[in-house]
Design a protein around this motif. Structure first.
Motif: not given
Lengths: 420, 71
Positions: A291, A298, A340-342, A351, A353, A355-356
């Motif tokens: 991650s 990202r 999309v990104f907190e 993180r 997510n 999905d970068h």
């Protein structure tokens, strides 16, 4: 080109290359993201639709029949027809040409086949890190971020790694060519071709074409088990690949195969130095390596945008787009999209997510080297963790003057708390 | 649960660009031919619908589809 609507004329400028000397103008992108619809961004004599939100970048990227890579250019400025043909690479094609060219090289870059390079990547990485520690640090770009990816891609291609420094030098000139200030004259490297016919308008492209031609001639009578030999075999059948396609493919593999991952590793090092607690979490829990590699990708967004051209009248975010309009996907913005990104400006090694859009927004132009880049970043983090290397930044980064490549030319680093 | 439903998937070999994402996600179902670099569905070709949806979505060239049929 569509006329700008009255509401769009206030769009903050995000294309001036000099802005990027201070880093990505995130405040400007945040302002554009917060504005409903698409923003019209003036550029040269016309302009483009600035696509800055994650969902809409994804839509453009995944609908190549609406948003073409083969018309005009994939960079912000249009090329004349002859220049586009001379410079056309895998990047600037749609199916079926894209499918044909992509399949010629795809086999070398599948996740399954990339895994076979893990030990090579690990050996190169270990050597570079040991030297970095032994020297007490230095320029992180020069010592680690640049040599790692160039040595790996050259090994895959079958190009002598002794030429790595020369090819990195050419890559640096190519990055300059994406900006507005080239430091070399048009006739550098013996170039006699009009610059508009060369990728990134750079004489360094001439030098890289020449180098690729030399490799082609060498391999023609001496085929080996490497990527250049594979391309040379394909090029012997014009139905599969033309000579011009060969030279642009060689150019792309060398440039994109080193410059982008160098950028990821440069920003990765800076992030680990800036957020030592986050790196500390990785050292305490190696389960966070994967991650954290995704978070570095990202965070870095090595390629900050790609442009498409509308093939038909369409609509996006409620904004009508006319056939022929330029549509620019700002990955640099989508990767900080708060929808999309907190807490998107927080560097978070855990993180959830991933999905970068470091490898594009999905669709057929998914970065060819995505799984190689992931392997390189992951192995680097593993080898740093193994050696308990923590980074301290010792000088400000020198950034590339480019709105396209998020390049770092140099940044000082030293190891802190190494166990050697 | 819809997740238990098994579906058949197919690859459109005209569209496949050989990225290998399907082979990574579902190695039991997809395999890339190393010579022609095109994916195809191998022996055990049924997938739970939820997993099939993921691989359909993640295929960069939209070459994978669920074959809707009475099983």
């Amino acid at each position: 080109m569509a006329p700008p609507s009255a509401a769009a004329v206030d769009t903050p400028n995000v294309t001036d290359p000099s802005l990027y000397l201070e880093g990505i103008p995130h405040d400007r992108f945040a302002q554009i993201r917060a504005t409903p619809g698409l923003a019209w961004h003036p550029y040269e004599d016309g302009g483009f639709w600035a696509v800055t939100r994650h969902a809409e970048v994804r839509h453009v990227s995944r609908n190549p029949e609406l948003f073409s890579s083969a018309i005009g250019h994939t960079n912000l400025w249009d090329l004349e027809a002859d220049a586009l043909e001379a410079r056309r690479s895998l990047i600037d094609t749609d199916a079926p040409d894209h499918t044909r060219l992509r399949r010629l090289v795809a086999g070398a870059f599948t996740p399954k086949n990339i895994r076979r390079w893990e030990e090579t990547v690990r050996a190169i990485t270990g050597e570079l890190l040991d030297e970095f520690v032994a020297q007490g640090g230095g320029d992180w770009v020069d010592m680690v971020a640049a040599p790692l990816p160039i040595q790996v891609i050259l090994t895959m291609l079958g190009v002598p790694t002794d030429d790595a420094d020369y090819l990195v030098e050419l890559s640096n000139y190519l990055v300059e060519g994406t900006g507005d200030a080239q430091s070399i004259p048009p006739d550098a490297f013996g170039n006699t071709t009009e610059l508009r016919l060369l990728p990134f308008n750079s004489p360094a492209s001439h030098a890289l074409f020449e180098y690729g031609e030399g490799m082609r001639q060498q391999r023609q009578n001496d085929l080996r088990d490497d990527l250049v030999s594979h391309l040379v075999q394909a090029e012997s059948d014009v139905e599969r690949m033309s000579r011009n396609e060969y030279r642009n493919m060689f150019h792309l593999l060398v440039f994109a195969g080193n410059e982008t991952t160098r950028t990821a590793i440069s920003h990765g090092g800076m992030a680990l130095a800036a957020f030592p607690d986050e790196w500390g979490r990785v050292l305490a829990d190696p389960g966070l390596i994967d991650s954290s590699a995704e978070e570095i990708l990202r965070w870095a967004t090595p390629v900050m945008h790609m442009r498409r051209t509308a093939t038909t009248d369409t609509e996006l975010a409620g904004t009508p787009i006319a056939e022929g309009d330029k549509v620019v996907m700002w990955y640099a913005s989508a990767n900080r999209d708060e929808a999309v990104f907190e807490d998107p400006f927080r560097f978070d090694v855990s993180r959830a997510n991933g999905d970068h859009f470091a490898f594009g927004g999905g669709g057929p132009h998914l970065c060819l080297g995505a799984f190689l880049a992931r392997l390189e970043v992951t192995v680097l983090l593993e080898e740093m963790a193994k050696r308990s290397i923590c980074l301290e930044q010792t000088s400000e980064p020198v950034r590339a003057r480019s709105n396209f490549v998020h390049g770092v030319l140099s940044v000082g680093m030293q190891p802190a708390g190494g166990t050697n | 649960m819809a997740g238990e439903e098994m579906v058949r998937v197919a690859v459109d070999q005209e569209l496949c660009i050989g990225a290998g994402v399907c082979e990574l996600l579902e190695p039991e179902v997809f395999e890339l031919d190393n010579d022609i670099v095109i994916s195809s569905v191998t022996g055990d070709e049924l997938l739970p619908r939820a997993r099939a949806d993921v691989v359909v979505d993640r295929c960069p060239s939209r070459a994978i589809a669920i074959v809707e049929e009475e099983l």
